[in-house]
Design a protein around this motif. Structure first.
Motif, mmCIF file in Angstrom:
data_model
loop_
_atom_site.group_PDB
_atom_site.id
_atom_site.type_symbol
_atom_site.label_atom_id
_atom_site.label_comp_id
_atom_site.label_asym_id
_atom_site.label_seq_id
_atom_site.Cartn_x
_atom_site.Cartn_y
_atom_site.Cartn_z
ATOM 1 N N ASN A 555 17.651 -10.326 3.553
ATOM 2 C CA ASN A 555 16.571 -10.750 3.844
ATOM 3 C C ASN A 555 15.140 -9.960 4.742
ATOM 4 O OD1 ASN A 555 15.193 -12.565 4.307
ATOM 5 N ND2 ASN A 555 16.288 -13.858 6.220
ATOM 6 N N ILE A 556 15.156 -9.471 4.681
ATOM 7 C CA ILE A 556 14.339 -7.962 5.161
ATOM 8 C C ILE A 556 12.547 -7.364 4.095
ATOM 9 C CG2 ILE A 556 13.854 -5.833 5.599
ATOM 10 C CD1 ILE A 556 16.594 -4.513 6.262
ATOM 11 N N HIS A 557 11.644 -7.676 5.113
ATOM 12 C CA HIS A 557 10.561 -7.872 4.221
ATOM 13 C C HIS A 557 9.886 -6.027 3.190
ATOM 14 C CE1 HIS A 557 6.643 -8.396 2.742
ATOM 15 N NE2 HIS A 557 5.939 -8.099 3.984
ATOM 16 N N PHE A 558 10.118 -6.121 2.012
ATOM 17 C CA PHE A 558 9.244 -4.400 1.350
ATOM 18 C C PHE A 558 8.190 -4.641 1.390
ATOM 19 C CE2 PHE A 558 11.419 -1.744 -2.234
ATOM 20 C CZ PHE A 558 11.216 -0.761 -1.302
ATOM 21 N N GLU A 559 8.117 -3.769 1.597
ATOM 22 C CA GLU A 559 6.280 -3.691 0.960
ATOM 23 C C GLU A 559 5.980 -2.148 0.303
ATOM 24 O OE1 GLU A 559 3.746 -3.350 5.119
ATOM 25 O OE2 GLU A 559 4.013 -5.121 4.053
ATOM 26 N N ILE A 560 5.359 -2.067 -0.453
ATOM 27 C CA ILE A 560 4.705 -0.806 -0.807
ATOM 28 C C ILE A 560 3.202 -0.747 -1.095
ATOM 29 C CG2 ILE A 560 4.654 0.310 -2.406
ATOM 30 C CD1 ILE A 560 7.923 0.038 -3.308
ATOM 31 N N SER A 561 2.710 0.168 -0.355
ATOM 32 C CA SER A 561 1.014 -0.326 -0.777
ATOM 33 C C SER A 561 0.848 1.595 -0.964
ATOM 34 C CB SER A 561 0.803 -0.563 0.981
ATOM 35 O OG SER A 561 1.394 0.648 2.002
ATOM 36 N N LEU A 562 -0.700 1.322 -1.998
ATOM 37 C CA LEU A 562 -0.803 3.020 -2.178
ATOM 38 C C LEU A 562 -2.367 2.695 -1.690
ATOM 39 C CD1 LEU A 562 1.441 2.893 -4.425
ATOM 40 C CD2 LEU A 562 0.205 4.002 -6.134
ATOM 41 N N ALA A 563 -2.775 3.635 -1.019
ATOM 42 C CA ALA A 563 -4.585 4.097 -0.874
ATOM 43 C C ALA A 563 -5.151 4.153 -2.178
ATOM 44 C CB ALA A 563 -4.386 4.919 -0.122
ATOM 45 N N CYS A 599 6.498 1.390 2.232
ATOM 46 C CA CYS A 599 6.571 2.731 2.107
ATOM 47 C C CYS A 599 4.612 2.669 1.841
ATOM 48 C CB CYS A 599 7.460 2.912 0.679
ATOM 49 S SG CYS A 599 6.959 4.839 -0.094
ATOM 50 N N THR A 600 4.104 3.727 2.022
ATOM 51 C CA THR A 600 3.204 3.511 1.995
ATOM 52 C C THR A 600 2.539 5.203 1.580
ATOM 53 O OG1 THR A 600 2.738 2.251 4.363
ATOM 54 C CG2 THR A 600 0.534 3.209 3.627
ATOM 55 N N ILE A 625 -0.436 15.412 -0.593
ATOM 56 C CA ILE A 625 -0.019 13.598 -0.538
ATOM 57 C C ILE A 625 0.519 12.860 0.955
ATOM 58 C CG2 ILE A 625 -0.028 12.782 -2.471
ATOM 59 C CD1 ILE A 625 2.279 13.064 -2.654
ATOM 60 N N ALA A 626 0.482 12.069 1.603
ATOM 61 C CA ALA A 626 1.719 11.801 2.789
ATOM 62 C C ALA A 626 2.267 10.705 1.893
ATOM 63 C CB ALA A 626 0.773 11.540 4.399
ATOM 64 N N ILE A 627 4.066 10.464 2.511
ATOM 65 C CA ILE A 627 4.585 8.838 2.176
ATOM 66 C C ILE A 627 4.959 8.985 2.544
ATOM 67 C CG2 ILE A 627 5.816 7.942 0.747
ATOM 68 C CD1 ILE A 627 4.875 10.385 -1.655
ATOM 69 N N SER A 691 9.575 6.085 11.715
ATOM 70 C CA SER A 691 8.744 6.300 10.677
ATOM 71 C C SER A 691 9.176 7.906 10.628
ATOM 72 C CB SER A 691 7.557 6.499 11.683
ATOM 73 O OG SER A 691 6.129 6.492 10.373
ATOM 74 N N PHE A 692 9.516 8.050 9.404
ATOM 75 C CA PHE A 692 9.606 9.140 8.321
ATOM 76 C C PHE A 692 8.238 9.679 7.723
ATOM 77 C CE2 PHE A 692 13.925 7.581 9.626
ATOM 78 C CZ PHE A 692 14.097 9.540 10.174
ATOM 79 N N THR A 693 7.570 10.848 7.366
ATOM 80 C CA THR A 693 5.886 10.923 6.559
ATOM 81 C C THR A 693 6.486 12.214 6.139
ATOM 82 O OG1 THR A 693 5.416 9.492 8.150
ATOM 83 C CG2 THR A 693 4.514 11.192 6.953
ATOM 84 N N LEU A 694 6.731 11.865 4.627
ATOM 85 C CA LEU A 694 6.664 13.263 4.357
ATOM 86 C C LEU A 694 5.176 13.506 3.637
ATOM 87 C CD1 LEU A 694 7.977 15.256 1.873
ATOM 88 C CD2 LEU A 694 8.184 13.204 0.179
ATOM 89 N N TYR A 695 4.864 15.269 3.949
ATOM 90 C CA TYR A 695 3.118 15.433 3.743
ATOM 91 C C TYR A 695 4.077 16.948 2.194
ATOM 92 C CZ TYR A 695 1.832 13.760 8.236
ATOM 93 O OH TYR A 695 1.670 12.751 9.727
ATOM 94 N N LEU A 696 3.127 16.524 1.979
ATOM 95 C CA LEU A 696 3.838 16.784 0.258
ATOM 96 C C LEU A 696 2.219 17.841 -0.103
ATOM 97 C CD1 LEU A 696 6.254 17.515 -1.273
ATOM 98 C CD2 LEU A 696 6.018 16.404 -2.781
ATOM 99 N N PRO A 697 1.726 19.116 -0.405
ATOM 100 C CA PRO A 697 1.129 20.027 -1.257
ATOM 101 C C PRO A 697 1.416 19.879 -2.627
ATOM 102 C CG PRO A 697 2.628 21.562 -0.290
ATOM 103 C CD PRO A 697 2.953 20.106 0.089
#
Length: 702
Positions: A555-563, A599-600, A625-627, A691-697
């Protein structure tokens, strides 16, 4: 004729006599002022202060009696009675002090009246307390109003009378002190004027007799030139008084000063030379500890020493041994403009360089005028005057040879500098060489020690954690399989449940083994990276497929957004990228009970990446990109944010017991991110989420 000394003694004697008379008069008058001030401070002021303290304590006492009459709480009544006792004792103390220090006042009767009033007041207070103990508060109020207040008024009237008398005495003593002080000022002014007149008369008399002779002396002294070290003009005064003695002493002083100036000049020159020498030596000694190798030491040595000894050029040859053959090879030069074919390497005994290396002795040569070699400067070419070959020794062996050329002869000071530098430079050359070797060996030893210590720790942690993690699912599999084997009839009814548990335990075992294998491959450098054009637009569908069911279950709200400006394709290893994000999302759902997991994905300028992998190859023209995976879970304490990225480590023991897991997920994520050229950052508030952020070239295409 009276001498200058006798005139001074007579004049100063008169002035001192007048000053002594003035001091006696002022001392007597100041003693009277002191007595007045003592009377004010020791008697009147202290008594006024004590009477004020008595009034203050009595006022508090009277207030506490009023509070006592109106108080209904027995505990508070006891507190008021304690305050009444304390204030009455303080009032008696100040009153007894005033009675003991009556002095010349003659106010004993008045102080006795004040004491009687205080005693009568305290009697009434005692009666009030007795009446209150009987519960008659109205009777206590009558006693307080009809008897206590009348006694209080008479007591305060007598106290005011006593205080007024003491204040009047203070004012009278102060007026008397002011009058005496005015007399002192008048006497001081008249006496000072008289002394000044006596001093002026005495000075005029003394100066008039000696002014002519002193003028002759001062005229010659005005012509004194401190720069004239050789000869200074003398005084010619024929009088037999002190002025004549001054003239003879002045002439003797000039002779001694001329001799002193000559010696000081020689001494200062020696000091200056020695300071220069020590400065250069210290500068070079400090240099020895800063250079990384012999080439740098030789270059900096020539850059400092050549200008110091006024050398116009310099060469530095170092001892080398190759294939059992010793030679001296040029490794540094200063302002060298020789032909391109000049010799850069000498064998022992070959030329002046080789000969100095064999003999260990300096070679100083005066160059003849017809010498064809010239040195170049900005304004033309010049012929050197001297050539100086200097062997540098250490432990009875020539380590180097320095060649210096100069347009003028080298001075003894320059030769002294080089002589002191020869031994220290040789030791420095050996030290630099040895230090470079030691640094190299130390670096290798540290690297090997560090590799051995990571390796050992990894193995120990691996054995401890794997034995614990593998035991739980294995126990489940063994127990359930034994139940099925021993009770086949019961197994038919519960077989489906047992099979599900066995299957889930097997999946846990497989997941642990896969994580260990992935981490082992990364550590061993055997993990293959497959570069491909990965579709970022299809990425949300993959994540929804894997985590929608888990989100509904918890019962957790899960959302994914793309710029919107996110590129359609991104060149990287798509499989490893999915593993990183799935591991981060798995942790987010594991440690979140209520709220949201999101997840953004958004693009970022590759020049603005906050961090990248240490060995990453970054193309400034590629995308980045940054995820970000964010949750509203338990959060991570600030002192645990680095620990959780280590293998087999979680935030603390309670987290491991409550949520389970091996602690390998984040370690694998960080290693995969490094292999892909990126990095992972963490922002978290304990109790609010992480909040974990993956920075990927983007990887360069193969």
């Amino acid at each position: 004729m009276m001498s200058y000394r006798k005139k001074q003694l007579l004049g100063f004697g008169v002035i001192l006599f007048a000053l002594m008379i003035l001091l006696f008069v002022l001392a007597a008058m100041l003693d009277g002022v002191r007595q007045n001030l003592s009377e004010i401070m020791d008697e009147c002021y202290d008594k006024v202060s004590r009477s004020a303290a008595f009034r203050n304590n009595f006022a508090y006492l009277d207030s506490e009696v009023g509070y006592l009459i109106n108080e209904n709480d027995p505990q508070q009544s006891s507190s008021h009675m304690a305050q009444i006792d304390r204030r009455s004792q303080a009032a008696y103390t100040h009153l007894f002090y005033l009675q003991l220090h009556i002095g010349k006042d003659g106010n004993g009767v008045l102080l006795g009246s004040i004491q009687q009033g205080l005693e009568r007041y305290m009697d009434v207070v005692e009666r009030i307390d007795n009446v209150l103990d009987q519960g008659d508060s109205e009777g206590a109020s009558v006693l307080f109003v009809e008897e206590a207040q009348g006694i209080r008024t008479n007591l305060l009237r007598n106290l005011d009378e006593y205080t007024t008398m003491q204040e009047n005495k203070m004012q009278a003593a102060q007026q008397e002190a002011d009058q005496r002080f005015s007399h002192i000022l008048m006497v001081s002014a008249i006496s000072a004027l008289a002394i000044i007149l006596i001093g002026v008369a005495s000075a005029t008399w003394v100066i008039r007799g000696t002014g002519r002779s002193l003028r002759r002396v001062t005229d010659l002294m005005d012509q004194f030139d401190p720069g004239a070290v050789e000869h200074m003009p003398r005084l010619s005064v024929d009088t037999n008084d002190e002025i004549g003695n001054i003239a003879h002493g002045y002439n003797h002083m000039l002779g001694a000063l001329e001799d002193h100036n000559r010696r000081v000049g020689e001494f200062n020159q020696r000091i200056e030379d020695n300071n220069w020498l020590q400065t250069k030596l210290n500068e070079l000694v400090l240099l020895y500890h800063q250079v990384p190798n012999q080439e740098a030491l030789a270059g900096m040595f020539l850059a400092i020493v050549a200008p110091a000894v006024h050398a116009s050029s310099g060469l530095f040859y170092i001892r080398e041994k190759k294939e059992e053959q010793i030679s001296f090879t040029r490794i540094a030069s200063y302002a060298d403009d020789g032909p391109q074919d000049t010799q850069k390497r000498f064998l022992p005994g070959e030329g002046l360089i080789g000969q100095a290396a064999i003999d260990g002795q300096e070679i100083l040569i005066d160059i003849p005028d017809n010498y064809p070699g010239l040195m170049r400067a900005g304004s033309g070419r010049f012929r050197p005057k001297q050539l100086w070959i200097i062997p540098i020794e250490a432990e009875d062996r020539v380590e180097a040879v320095v060649e210096l050329a100069s347009l003028q002869p080298f001075s003894p000071l320059h030769r002294q500098l080089i002589e002191q530098l020869r031994s220290t430079l040789g030791i420095a050359l050996q030290s630099v060489s040895g230090r470079a070797e030691v640094d190299r060996l130390l670096h290798e030893a540290q690297s090997m020690t560090e590799e051995l210590r990571r390796s050992s720790q990894y193995k120990s942690e691996f054995l401890a954690n794997m034995s614990h993690e593998l035991r739980t699912p294995l126990n489940s599999i063994l127990i359930l399989s034994q139940l099925i084997a021993e009770n086949p009839e019961e197994a038919e009814t519960e077989g489906k449940s047992y099979a599900e548990i066995i299957h889930r335990s097997g999946e846990d075992l497989l997941s642990i083994v896969n994580d260990v294998l992935d981490l082992s491959k990364v550590e061993a450098g055997m993990l293959d990276i497959n570069q491909e054009a990965f579709s970022l637009r299809d990425f949300p569908e993959l994540l929804h497929y894997g985590f929608d069911a888990l989100a509904k279950q918890k019962n957790i709200h899960f959302e994914i957004s793309l710029a919107e400006d996110l590129p359609d394709f991104f060149y990287t290893d798509g499989k490893r990228l999915q593993q990183i994000i799935k591991n981060l999302l798995s942790n987010a759902f594991k440690f979140t009970q209520t709220g949201t997991v999101s997840c953004t994905l958004h693009p970022i300028d590759i020049q603005e990446l906050p961090c990248i992998a240490p060995d990453a190859r970054v193309d400034p023209n590629r995308n980045a990109i940054a995820i970000t995976v964010q949750d509203t879970g338990i959060g991570i304490a600030e002192d645990k944010r680095e620990v959780i990225f280590e293998a087999f480590r979680q935030a603390d023991g309670s987290t491991e017991r409550m949520y389970g897991g091996t602690g390998l997920g984040l370690s694998i994520c960080r290693e995969f991110a490094r292999l892909l050229g990126g990095c992972i950052t963490l922002d978290s508030v304990e109790g609010q989420g992480s909040s974990f952020t993956l920075y990927l070239p983007e990887m360069p295409e193969s």
